[in-house]
Design a protein around this motif. Sequence first.
Motif, PDB file in Angstrom:
ATOM      1  N   MET A   1       0.739  -0.913  -0.135  1.00 44.29           N
ATOM      2  CA  MET A   1      -0.524   0.353   0.218  1.00 44.29           C
ATOM      3  C   MET A   1       1.033   1.481   0.349  1.00 44.29           C
ATOM      4  N   ALA A   2       0.511   2.222  -0.803  1.00 44.68           N
ATOM      5  CA  ALA A   2       1.115   3.732  -0.967  1.00 44.68           C
ATOM      6  C   ALA A   2       0.145   4.706  -0.164  1.00 44.68           C
ATOM      7  N   LEU A   3       0.329   5.718   0.261  1.00 49.23           N
ATOM      8  CA  LEU A   3      -0.637   7.243   0.571  1.00 49.23           C
ATOM      9  C   LEU A   3      -0.381   8.325  -0.496  1.00 49.23           C
ATOM     10  N   ARG A   4      -1.302   8.693  -0.442  1.00 47.90           N
ATOM     11  CA  ARG A   4      -1.718   9.959  -1.408  1.00 47.90           C
ATOM     12  C   ARG A   4      -2.072  10.651   0.082  1.00 47.90           C
ATOM     13  N   LEU A   5      -1.101  12.190  -0.806  1.00 50.64           N
ATOM     14  CA  LEU A   5      -1.680  13.921  -0.263  1.00 50.64           C
ATOM     15  C   LEU A   5      -1.710  14.536  -0.858  1.00 50.64           C
ATOM     16  N   ARG A   6      -3.498  15.237  -0.206  1.00 52.88           N
ATOM     17  CA  ARG A   6      -3.039  16.656  -1.206  1.00 52.88           C
ATOM     18  C   ARG A   6      -3.966  18.098  -1.022  1.00 52.88           C
ATOM     19  N   GLU A   7      -3.197  18.707  -1.602  1.00 51.60           N
ATOM     20  CA  GLU A   7      -2.829  20.273  -0.912  1.00 51.60           C
ATOM     21  C   GLU A   7      -1.527  20.316  -0.250  1.00 51.60           C
ATOM     22  N   ILE A   8      -1.114  20.346  -0.026  1.00 46.60           N
ATOM     23  CA  ILE A   8       0.596  20.591   0.573  1.00 46.60           C
ATOM     24  C   ILE A   8       0.778  21.681   0.231  1.00 46.60           C
ATOM     25  N   THR A   9       1.187  22.106   0.984  1.00 43.80           N
ATOM     26  CA  THR A   9       0.755  23.912   0.537  1.00 43.80           C
ATOM     27  C   THR A   9       2.587  24.208   0.643  1.00 43.80           C
ATOM     28  N   LEU A  10       3.821  25.058  -0.277  1.00 44.63           N
ATOM     29  CA  LEU A  10       4.806  25.146  -0.320  1.00 44.63           C
ATOM     30  C   LEU A  10       4.658  27.108  -0.480  1.00 44.63           C
ATOM     31  N   ARG A  11       5.998  27.806   0.485  1.00 43.55           N
ATOM     32  CA  ARG A  11       5.720  28.863  -0.476  1.00 43.55           C
ATOM     33  C   ARG A  11       6.522  29.271  -2.419  1.00 43.55           C
ATOM     34  N   LEU A  12       6.197  30.444  -2.664  1.00 43.65           N
ATOM     35  CA  LEU A  12       7.284  30.528  -3.937  1.00 43.65           C
ATOM     36  C   LEU A  12       8.699  30.470  -3.756  1.00 43.65           C
ATOM     37  N   ASP A  13       9.099  30.589  -2.614  1.00 47.46           N
ATOM     38  CA  ASP A  13      10.333  30.463  -2.266  1.00 47.46           C
ATOM     39  C   ASP A  13      11.452  29.424  -2.248  1.00 47.46           C
TER      40      ASP A  13
ATOM     41  N   VAL B   1       2.333  13.872  -7.621  1.00 46.80           N
ATOM     42  CA  VAL B   1       1.238  13.884  -8.785  1.00 46.80           C
ATOM     43  C   VAL B   1       1.036  14.890  -9.216  1.00 46.80           C
ATOM     44  N   ARG B   2       0.370  16.395  -8.914  1.00 45.85           N
ATOM     45  CA  ARG B   2      -0.002  17.167  -9.218  1.00 45.85           C
ATOM     46  C   ARG B   2       0.545  18.568  -8.391  1.00 45.85           C
ATOM     47  N   GLU B   3       0.693  19.022  -9.538  1.00 53.08           N
ATOM     48  CA  GLU B   3       1.479  21.393  -8.858  1.00 53.08           C
ATOM     49  C   GLU B   3       0.767  21.758  -9.467  1.00 53.08           C
ATOM     50  N   GLY B   4       0.289  22.637  -8.670  1.00 49.61           N
ATOM     51  CA  GLY B   4      -0.612  23.897  -9.013  1.00 49.61           C
ATOM     52  C   GLY B   4      -0.039  24.684  -8.511  1.00 49.61           C
ATOM     53  N   LEU B   5      -0.896  25.682  -8.780  1.00 51.25           N
ATOM     54  CA  LEU B   5      -0.912  27.627  -8.060  1.00 51.25           C
ATOM     55  C   LEU B   5      -2.142  27.938  -7.054  1.00 51.25           C
ATOM     56  N   ASP B   6      -1.854  28.525  -6.521  1.00 51.51           N
ATOM     57  CA  ASP B   6      -2.944  28.889  -5.345  1.00 51.51           C
ATOM     58  C   ASP B   6      -2.302  30.612  -5.520  1.00 51.51           C
ATOM     59  N   ALA B   7      -3.156  31.231  -6.025  1.00 56.69           N
ATOM     60  CA  ALA B   7      -3.243  32.992  -6.233  1.00 56.69           C
ATOM     61  C   ALA B   7      -4.190  34.142  -5.958  1.00 56.69           C
ATOM     62  N   ARG B   8      -5.336  32.983  -5.224  1.00 61.58           N
ATOM     63  CA  ARG B   8      -6.314  33.562  -4.386  1.00 61.58           C
ATOM     64  C   ARG B   8      -6.115  34.656  -3.360  1.00 61.58           C
ATOM     65  N   ARG B   9      -4.989  34.341  -2.659  1.00 63.88           N
ATOM     66  CA  ARG B   9      -3.877  35.613  -1.904  1.00 63.88           C
ATOM     67  C   ARG B   9      -3.379  36.205  -2.683  1.00 63.88           C
ATOM     68  N   LYS B  10      -3.074  37.554  -3.329  1.00 61.78           N
ATOM     69  CA  LYS B  10      -1.967  38.299  -3.774  1.00 61.78           C
ATOM     70  C   LYS B  10      -0.377  38.288  -3.419  1.00 61.78           C
TER      71      LYS B  10
ATOM     72  N   VAL C   1       1.337  14.679  -3.665  1.00 60.76           N
ATOM     73  CA  VAL C   1       2.306  13.956  -3.628  1.00 60.76           C
ATOM     74  C   VAL C   1       1.445  12.272  -3.076  1.00 60.76           C
ATOM     75  N   ASP C   2       2.343  11.638  -3.486  1.00 57.39           N
ATOM     76  CA  ASP C   2       2.361  10.128  -3.516  1.00 57.39           C
ATOM     77  C   ASP C   2       3.572   9.582  -2.508  1.00 57.39           C
ATOM     78  N   PHE C   3       3.392   8.728  -1.656  1.00 52.82           N
ATOM     79  CA  PHE C   3       4.904   8.516  -0.538  1.00 52.82           C
ATOM     80  C   PHE C   3       4.450   6.573  -0.367  1.00 52.82           C
ATOM     81  N   SER C   4       5.205   6.304   0.715  1.00 49.79           N
ATOM     82  CA  SER C   4       5.159   5.121   1.305  1.00 49.79           C
ATOM     83  C   SER C   4       5.545   5.566   2.854  1.00 49.79           C
ATOM     84  N   CYS C   5       5.412   4.417   4.352  1.00 50.71           N
ATOM     85  CA  CYS C   5       5.867   5.000   5.088  1.00 50.71           C
ATOM     86  C   CYS C   5       5.682   3.808   5.538  1.00 50.71           C
ATOM     87  N   ALA C   6       6.304   3.308   6.843  1.00 53.59           N
ATOM     88  CA  ALA C   6       6.097   2.856   7.399  1.00 53.59           C
ATOM     89  C   ALA C   6       4.611   2.314   8.386  1.00 53.59           C
TER      90      ALA C   6
END
Length: 534
Positions: A1-13, A40-49, A58-63
């Motif tokens: 089994m592997a896991l998928r986590l959505r809506e992970i945010t990073l700053r532009l820098d 798996v997917r990379e997008g942009l959230d520009a609602r707050r300028k 991101v898909d990943f595996s862990c213990a």
Amino acid sequence: MALRLREITLRLDEDSSCLPDRIASLLGLDNSDIRDWSIVREGLDARRKSAISKVYTVDFSCADESAVLFRNRRLKTLGEISEPVVQSLPQVKRPLRVLIVGMGPAGLFSALTLAESGVQVCLIERGRKVAERLLDVRRFRAGGPLDPESNIQFGEGGAGTFSDGKLTCRLNHPATRTVLRRLVEFGAPGEILVQAKPHIGSDRLRAVLVNFRKHLLKLGVEIRFSSRLTALDLVNGKLCAGIVNNALALECDALILATGHSARDTYACLAQQRIALERKAFAVGLRVEHPLELINRIQYGRANDPRLPAADYRLTWNDGSSGRGVYSFCMCPGGWVVNASSEPGHLAVNGMSDYRRDAAWSNSALVVTVGADDFPGREPLAGIAFQRRWERAAYAAGGGNWLAPAQPLSEYLTGKGGWAAASCRPGVVHADLRACLPVFVDAALRRALPVFDRRMRGFISPDAMLIGVETRTSAPLRILRDAAGESISAGGLFPAGEGAGYAGGIMSAALDGIRVASNIIERANNLCGSAGKR
């Protein structure tokens, strides 16, 4: 089994290498617990300028993944991976000859599907190879003559060759990932596999098409250019051959008709041979062009930021006065408006951009829905007559020498406004755009534009230009087919893709081509099985 986590945010820098740390933090794990991770997917959230962020899946595996799921059971963005299973196509069980008409996405992917299943395929295209077609288009843009058989609408790759190469699709189809992977295999940038809004760009798409063709030839596909379907050879309602250039009969067991939405002579041929057609709604309007930096400033709050792509937008509004939809269509960031005409004396425009989207302008169609009740007469070709009427008007408004009629957006609305630059070649000429629009389209656009400006402050700008006329948003009719994709009036005829009225854009047309090809293989194998039982 592997896991998928959505809506992970990073700053532009922040670099994507920070993702394992962010996942561990969100799930209460140690950083070292995150293994074998992939975007798996990379997008942009520009609602707050003031705080634009990058958003990842991101898909990943862990213990002890079951325990991680249980501890984070209230986190709706976490789950097990459930990739759709795409069944491999079986080999065809008997000799089968299929003629495919059109080298757009539907035709190319149906040819690929059939050839890899052992089907004998002949693929014909009325236009020329992409390199020759590019020269014809450049000659026209420089002020040369229009070639009705080799232009922005016709030739290898179809109309999408001179577009933005957008690969977005609203269909949740299991083969979507397959199409993207095959395009990467043929030279498309690998980022399309993870981009939320994937695009290839017109420049990169040309190289992809060459590699696609080479692969088809290796599979044994016969490819004929400058070969226009001019008639169907029907015997007792069953297709026997396609007639090419009014002379050559190409015999086949099935014919996939994937001509695109501008093959008006093919539609006329079908109507003459009493193939079942019906009128279909589409949209008509104008192209709007703004400076790239202006759209960036509206969407991002800044004109230039090397960390951000050229900004796009999508605008929709329902006109309560008429009940019509008004919307932006085929938005091309960092691109230019193109003269997309394909018939003498008829002028239509479209938009395109290269992969880098770094041209000085951004453009989009602004269109209003039209339906069967707007077309005079009841015949299925009435939508084509409607398109032609306004394309003739645009040609006349431009002075009759392939210059596109244009008007500053502010002037269009208020009667006042200075002339702005425009990217369309061979050029534009100042005109009153009311002369090349139906009255109801003009009225709906005038009501919609202030709404769009409230949603995107600065959209109505002295630097914005309107260029006409946009008529080729989708096919103006549908070629009727059954659940298996076969024409309801001609056995062995399989309409496919955008020109058949069953797709809109590169991705959905490719998927429809795969679907029709798969149905042909399945039917042939079922017939073979039935014959064996007897």
